[in-house]
Design a protein around this motif. Structure first.
Motif, short mmCIF file in Angstrom:
data_model
loop_
_atom_site.label_atom_id
_atom_site.label_comp_id
_atom_site.label_asym_id
_atom_site.label_seq_id
_atom_site.Cartn_x
_atom_site.Cartn_y
_atom_site.Cartn_z
N ASN A 73 1.16 -12.55 -30.38
CA ASN A 73 0.02 -13.48 -30.31
C ASN A 73 -0.65 -13.46 -28.94
O ASN A 73 -0.91 -14.50 -28.34
CB ASN A 73 0.46 -14.90 -30.66
CG ASN A 73 0.92 -15.03 -32.09
OD1 ASN A 73 2.12 -14.94 -32.37
ND2 ASN A 73 0.00 -15.20 -33.02
N ASN A 74 -0.94 -12.27 -28.45
CA ASN A 74 -1.76 -12.10 -27.26
C ASN A 74 -3.02 -11.33 -27.64
O ASN A 74 -3.39 -11.28 -28.83
CB ASN A 74 -0.97 -11.38 -26.16
CG ASN A 74 -0.11 -12.32 -25.34
OD1 ASN A 74 -0.57 -12.94 -24.40
ND2 ASN A 74 1.16 -12.44 -25.73
N LEU A 75 -3.67 -10.74 -26.67
CA LEU A 75 -4.89 -9.95 -26.91
C LEU A 75 -4.68 -8.50 -26.50
O LEU A 75 -5.63 -7.81 -26.13
CB LEU A 75 -6.06 -10.56 -26.12
CG LEU A 75 -6.36 -12.04 -26.39
CD1 LEU A 75 -7.43 -12.54 -25.44
CD2 LEU A 75 -6.81 -12.25 -27.84
N ILE A 76 -3.46 -8.03 -26.58
CA ILE A 76 -3.13 -6.69 -26.09
C ILE A 76 -3.82 -5.63 -26.94
O ILE A 76 -3.73 -5.65 -28.17
CB ILE A 76 -1.60 -6.49 -26.09
CG1 ILE A 76 -0.96 -7.48 -25.11
CG2 ILE A 76 -1.24 -5.05 -25.72
CD1 ILE A 76 0.54 -7.44 -25.10
N GLU A 77 -4.51 -4.72 -26.27
CA GLU A 77 -5.28 -3.67 -26.95
C GLU A 77 -4.71 -2.28 -26.73
O GLU A 77 -4.99 -1.37 -27.50
CB GLU A 77 -6.74 -3.69 -26.47
CG GLU A 77 -7.45 -5.01 -26.78
CD GLU A 77 -8.85 -5.02 -26.22
OE1 GLU A 77 -9.19 -4.10 -25.45
OE2 GLU A 77 -9.62 -5.95 -26.54
N GLU A 78 -3.95 -2.10 -25.66
CA GLU A 78 -3.44 -0.77 -25.35
C GLU A 78 -2.07 -0.86 -24.70
O GLU A 78 -1.66 -1.89 -24.17
CB GLU A 78 -4.39 -0.01 -24.43
CG GLU A 78 -4.51 -0.63 -23.03
CD GLU A 78 -5.31 0.22 -22.08
OE1 GLU A 78 -5.61 1.36 -22.43
OE2 GLU A 78 -5.63 -0.27 -20.98
N ILE A 79 -1.36 0.27 -24.78
CA ILE A 79 -0.07 0.42 -24.10
C ILE A 79 -0.20 1.64 -23.20
O ILE A 79 -0.26 2.77 -23.67
CB ILE A 79 1.07 0.60 -25.12
CG1 ILE A 79 1.12 -0.60 -26.07
CG2 ILE A 79 2.41 0.75 -24.40
CD1 ILE A 79 2.14 -0.45 -27.16
N SER A 80 -0.30 1.40 -21.90
CA SER A 80 -0.57 2.48 -20.96
C SER A 80 0.67 3.32 -20.71
O SER A 80 1.79 2.97 -21.10
CB SER A 80 -1.08 1.91 -19.63
OG SER A 80 -0.08 1.13 -19.02
N GLU A 81 0.45 4.43 -20.02
CA GLU A 81 1.54 5.37 -19.75
C GLU A 81 2.57 4.80 -18.80
O GLU A 81 3.74 5.19 -18.84
CB GLU A 81 0.94 6.66 -19.18
CG GLU A 81 1.93 7.78 -18.97
CD GLU A 81 1.26 9.08 -18.60
OE1 GLU A 81 1.87 9.88 -17.87
OE2 GLU A 81 0.11 9.30 -19.03
N THR A 82 2.17 3.85 -17.95
CA THR A 82 3.08 3.29 -16.95
C THR A 82 3.64 1.93 -17.36
O THR A 82 4.26 1.25 -16.54
CB THR A 82 2.35 3.15 -15.61
OG1 THR A 82 1.21 2.29 -15.77
CG2 THR A 82 1.88 4.51 -15.11
#
Length: 729
Positions: free
Chosen positions: A524-533
């Protein structure tokens, strides 16, 4: 007549002798040159003239070898090589005309002179140089390094007439040359000796240096070993000290519990006796009912009503509770004066049980002043407390758990020294308050901190300073985002393993997560991406929950988590996936993708996992008959335990299901399946025991009468197959 004949013969003999002398004189005077005068002069240009010698003897062919007939220097040879002369020579069966020159072998030149063969063998001069070289077409070696040149007689120079003088000069020159050459050789030998001595000295120095280095290395290794042993000894001593302290603490706690139990038993016995006496004497009248009931505490967990003195005779007052006497010590005699009992009034709405005081929903506006040193837990949830002043816990210093949930405490209402005296506090719950920042000066013993449902707007770099023992941290339902959380804030949390940041405003994975973290909850957040780091430093992460965010398969970096070795569970349900994401962790065991819009499972998407995926949840997606390839489940045939494909648009049992030999739970309900082939779920060639425990196929379009009896041969029990109801039109 005879006299005239003798004179004529004598004259002929003289003429012949004179002619022969004239012809031999050039040989003895050195008037001839060889066939290749320039070449011979080139070979001897850097050397002195050779010493003349008398002929050594005749060759096997009758030729005469002389030292050299080229020593007499002339501008040009004047041999007459015109054939037809009466005097000729025979050399090795070959007839040579007079004045003819030839070379029977290299470096040898022969001349036919008046019927006699004269050969000249070139003798190489002794060179006084160290570097020599012999060209291919030359007979004698030449010097490469410069030498002292000896002037050569040119064709125009006068030739010495006195051969003895020439021989003397040549002999002297050879003697000087030999002496110079001997000196050069001695100098060269001396240099070689010096060089050999220098190399030997250098070699000795190198060996000494190597020995020194080896000795230093041995000393360093010995010192390192001693240091390591010393550190290990210190660690063992520290561990032993910790163990001793823990045992001492445990012993003290056990002694305290035993003492409290004995006191409780004594108190209960006294109360029972008092109640029996009161019942016997009939003191249960209206006067006792009219008195206001007040609960008193005697510094521990026991309750008893006060006995007020009256005019009427009553039971004697209870004696003060005595600690059990130690063995070998006599009890003191009782005196008429009894010590006063230390009591604390418990506020209305609060209750006590053992070492726990609970004041839930008691309408308290402040922390009650308690004086119970043995108290371990204090529950104050559901009140209207606004402040936590300094000294609020002075009477209860041994608290281990405080619950301030659902109050009205603000950050400004907490005194910085409020928690200073709590040396054993391990759990602090402050959910549902008005905090805007993390309370300061929290005890270092704290292991669990909950600040859910507050107004946290910022986490600074020093917010968790001194909380090195914190294991669990919950900050759900606040106003946090990657913009107001300092990446260095989590650095002091060396033992943190459980972190909840759900219901906030993060758009990316927070940075600076501690390396010890094992479970991370960001639903239940607004997370749009999972970066490489995102998970570079969390190498121990085991569970990641990211449901109800805005992630799709294109926003996960290929190296975001594929190399994680401990990440076993990922929850990506209720996001924006259209495909099962690639580059999932190799160690993944549990994958949840429920509630997305997944239409396809790419081939080999699970093939890289070790040992393999066991739980896969794809319920409530858009999978149809074309969305699952023959290689979609490759890599899971020997590990898959639970597979949920319900609430999709499948028209048949997916390929590969019958190859899953360890599958226990299979959900295919609420699809559009019309027919089940004989080998769609169970492989008829597999003779292993039945492995399916639950098979759900309800709410499809299946006609149960058309199902082969062998279709469910791998199901343990027929009651485990759910076929009804169906949506047959």
């Amino acid at each position: 007549m005879r006299l005239n004949l003798i004179l004529v013969l004598s004259l002929c003999f003289c003429l012949t002798f004179s002619l022969a002398e004239d012809q031999r004189r050039p040989l003895t005077r050195g008037k001839r040159r060889g066939v290749r005068p320039k070449q011979a002069r080139k070979q001897t240009s850097n050397a002195v003239l050779q010493q003349r010698k008398t002929p050594e003897g005749n060759g096997q062919d009758g030729s005469i070898f002389i030292d050299s007939y080229k020593n007499t220097i002339e501008p040009k040879p004047n041999y007459d090589m015109t054939p037809g002369k009466t005097e000729h020579c025979v050399f090795r069966g070959i007839t040579m005309f007079d004045k003819t020159m030839w070379s029977p072998k290299p470096c040898v030149t022969c001349l036919c002179s008046s019927g006699e063969v004269v050969c000249d063998q070139i003798k190489c001069p002794v060179l006084r140089c160290q570097l020599k070289f012999q060209p291919v077409i030359e007979c004698c070696p030449i010097c490469i390094d410069p030498v002292v040149d000896v002037p050569e007689y040119s064709g125009d120079s006068p030739v010495p007439n006195d051969l003895a003088e020439l021989d003397t000069e040549t002999s002297r020159s050879q003697t000087d040359r030999k002496e110079r050459q001997k000196k050069v050789e001695e100098e060269w030998i001396r240099k070689k000796d010096d060089e050999r001595k220098w190399r030997k000295k250098q070699k000795k120095k190198e060996a000494e240096r190597q020995r020194k280095l080896k000795k230093e290395k041995t000393a360093r290794e010995k010192e390192e070993e001693q240091r390591r042993l010393r550190e290990e000894e210190e660690e063992r001593a520290a561990a032993e000290e910790r163990r001793r302290r823990m045992e001492e603490h445990k012993r003290v706690e056990q002694e305290r519990a035993r003492r409290l139990e004995m006191e409780q038993r004594e108190m209960l016995r006294a109360l029972e006796e008092a109640a029996e006496r009161a019942q016997e004497e009939g003191l249960h009248g209206d006067e006792a009912n009219e008195e206001e009931e007040v609960v008193w505490l005697r510094g521990d967990v026991f309750q008893m009503p006060p006995v007020l003195p009256t005019a009427a005779p009553g039971p004697p007052p209870l004696p003060p509770l005595q600690k059990p006497s130690e063995p070998g010590k006599e009890k003191p005699e009782c005196t008429e004066e009894e010590p006063e009992m230390v009591t604390t009034l418990l506020p209305p709405g609060c209750s006590i049980s053992d070492v726990i005081v609970t004041c839930e929903n008691a309408k308290l506006t402040s922390i009650p002043p308690l004086s119970i040193p043995e108290l371990k837990s204090l529950g104050l949830q559901g009140n209207e407390i606004k402040t936590i002043p300094a000294g609020a816990f002075n009477g209860i210093p041994n608290l281990e758990w405080i619950d301030f949930g659902k109050n009205k405490i603000s950050s400004s209402g907490i005194d910085p020294q409020a928690f200073k005296g709590l040396k054993f506090l391990s759990r602090l719950y402050m959910d549902g308050n008005l905090l805007e920042q993390i309370p300061s000066e929290l005890p270092s013993t704290l292991q669990e901190l909950k600040i859910n449902e507050n107004n946290l707007k910022e986490i600074e770099e020093n917010s968790f300073e001194g909380l090195g023992s914190l294991v669990t941290l919950e900050m759900e339902g606040n106003l946090l985002s990657e913009g107001n959380v300092n990446p260095q804030a989590f650095k002091p949390l060396k033992e943190l393993t459980y972190l909840r940041l759900s219901r906030n405003y993060f758009r990316t994975i927070p940075q600076g997560l501690p390396a010890s973290l094992q479970e991370l909850y960001l639903e239940n957040n607004l997370i749009e991406e999972i970066s490489e780091t995102a998970f570079n430093y969390t190498t121990n992460i085991n569970v990641v929950v990211l449901r109800h965010n805005k992630i799709d398969e294109s926003r996960i970096a290929p190296l975001a988590w594929i190399n994680q070795r401990n990440l076993e569970s990922i929850d990506l349900s209720h996001n924006n996936f259209y495909l099962v994401p690639s580059f999932l962790p190799k160690s993944l065991v549990h994958l949840v993708l429920t509630g997305n819009q997944i239409e396809r499972i790419p081939g080999y998407v699970f093939a890289h996992m070790e040992p393999g995926l066991e739980y896969l949840y794809l319920s409530y997606n858009k999978l149809d008959g074309e969305g699952i390839e023959p290689e979609s489940f490759f890599g899971t045939f020997n590990t898959m335990t639970e597979l949920c494909l319900d609430h999709n648009q499948l028209t048949a049992v997916p390929m590969g299901v019958n190859e899953m030999t360890t599958l226990h739970f299979l959900r295919l309900n609420n699809n559009k399946i019309r027919h089940i082939d004989e080998d769609a779920i169970c492989d008829p060639l597999n003779d292993d025991d039945s492995h399916l425990v639950v098979l759900r196929l309800e709410n499809n379009l299946i006609d149960a009468r058309k199902i082969s009896p062998a279709a469910f041969s791998c199901v343990r029990s027929s009651s485990s197959v759910v076929l009804k109801p169906q949506r047959i039109k």
